[in-house]
Design an enzyme around this catalytic site. Structure first.
Site, PDB file in Angstrom:
ATOM      1  N   TYR A   1       0.853  -1.190   0.000  1.00  0.00           N
ATOM      2  CA  TYR A   1       0.000   0.000   0.000  1.00  0.00           C
ATOM      3  C   TYR A   1       0.893   1.245   0.000  1.00  0.00           C
ATOM      4  O   TYR A   1       0.761   2.127  -0.863  1.00  0.00           O
ATOM      5  CB  TYR A   1      -0.903  -0.036   1.238  1.00  0.00           C
ATOM      6  CG  TYR A   1      -1.583   1.269   1.590  1.00  0.00           C
ATOM      7  CD1 TYR A   1      -2.678   1.721   0.871  1.00  0.00           C
ATOM      8  CD2 TYR A   1      -1.135   2.060   2.661  1.00  0.00           C
ATOM      9  CE1 TYR A   1      -3.314   2.921   1.201  1.00  0.00           C
ATOM     10  CE2 TYR A   1      -1.755   3.248   2.991  1.00  0.00           C
ATOM     11  CZ  TYR A   1      -2.837   3.670   2.257  1.00  0.00           C
ATOM     12  OH  TYR A   1      -3.456   4.855   2.587  1.00  0.00           O
TER      13      TYR A   1
ATOM     14  N   LYS B   1       1.572   4.148  -2.680  1.00  0.00           N
ATOM     15  CA  LYS B   1       1.218   5.538  -2.330  1.00  0.00           C
ATOM     16  C   LYS B   1       2.401   6.464  -2.650  1.00  0.00           C
ATOM     17  O   LYS B   1       2.212   7.597  -3.070  1.00  0.00           O
ATOM     18  CB  LYS B   1       0.828   5.688  -0.850  1.00  0.00           C
ATOM     19  CG  LYS B   1      -0.507   5.104  -0.440  1.00  0.00           C
ATOM     20  CD  LYS B   1      -1.727   5.720  -1.114  1.00  0.00           C
ATOM     21  CE  LYS B   1      -2.279   6.962  -0.477  1.00  0.00           C
ATOM     22  NZ  LYS B   1      -3.566   7.400  -1.126  1.00  0.00           N
TER      23      LYS B   1
END
Ligand code: NAD
Length: 245
Positions: A142, A146
């Protein structure tokens, strides 16, 4: 035919989510016309047009961005899923599709909801500033995606082309309708699983009230002008300053 973008017409990508919906409600209060683009529709509100679609689909995005001058990007797969391919597709390829669609639709400003974890290397950060480097070893897929997402959005800031971008980096967000943070904490505590302390109990975690994140996103959007120093930059956001609307 292309509709001329209006400065009070905006789109919230991920507007059906926890943060997105709070943002939509505040934008309506402030007199904006709001379109929501999301893979799911979770509510109905007068004054909001819903466009259901995947943000990786540029054609679907283009329909939702007609006449829009300001785009908030707050969509992401849930961090807990840890599905590498999904994060790559949505956060990287999807963000490229969003930026291309914005350019083609004549959008002038893009405000990204990034994450403070993009600078987290696994050791405590106190009073961390925006000049910290991106994490070399991000804590999960994640966060890794990002970082890539934030780089793509900030790099796309181009005054000549007329597209301005900025990113806001909250850490944990709490507030009404939070589906994850507080409910999971409470549930874990109820099941008696919070009796452990990692370290000596002095670890710090930064939580921001959802209205403060919304306030930061709207301030960033409204300050984003070609002469503004915030163009192409990322800003941490926390609860230090009480919010007054
Ligand atoms: P959320 O899961 O409540 O909302 C995300 C929304 O994105 C959902 O409505 C979902 O349907 C939508 N979405 C996911 N994939 C999509 C796709 N392919 N196309 C279109 N829509 C899609 O999450 P949230 O907490 O509101 O998070 C919003 C943003 O804030 C995210 O970018 C997240 O990375 C960031 N963020 C959240 C927190 C937090 O604590 N909640 C902390 C830091 C950063």
């Amino acid at each position: 035919t292309r509709i001329r973008p209006s400065s009070k017409r905006c789109a919230v990508i991920g507007g059906s989510g926890f943060l997105g919906r709070h943002l939509v409600e505040k934008l309506l209060d402030k007199g904006y016309t709001v379109s929501v683009f999301d893979i799911r529709q979770s509510y109905e509100l007068p004054g909001v047009t819903f466009h259901q679609g995947d943000l990786c689909d540029k054609q679907a995005l283009l329909k939702a961005l007609q006449g829009v001058s300001l785009v908030f990007h707050c969509a992401s797969p849930a961090p807990a899923s840890d599905d590498k391919a999904l994060f790559q597709r949505v956060n990287i390829q999807g963000t490229q599709a969003v930026l291309q669609a914005c350019t083609e639709a004549g959008v002038q400003k893009v405000v990204l909801t990034s994450s403070a974890s993009v600078v987290f290397e696994g050791t405590d950060i106190k009073d961390g500033r925006e000049d910290l480097p991106y994490a070399k070893k991000p804590i999960d897929y994640y966060t890794q995606t990002k970082i890539e997402q934030e780089k793509l959005v900030l790099k796309a800031c181009d005054k000549e082309k007329g597209l301005l971008t900025v990113a806001i980096r909250p850490h944990g967000i709490f507030g009404p309708r939070d589906p994850q943070l507080v409910p999971i904490l409470v549930d874990t505590a109820r099941r008696g699983k919070m009796k452990f302390i990692i370290g000596d109990g002095s670890n710090l975690v930064d939580f921001t009230f959802v209205d403060n994140v919304v306030h930061g996103l709207i301030l960033a959007a409204e300050s984003l002008r070609p002469e503004s120093p915030i163009c192409g930059k990322a800003y941490h956001i926390t609860n230090d300053e009480p919010v007054r609307f």
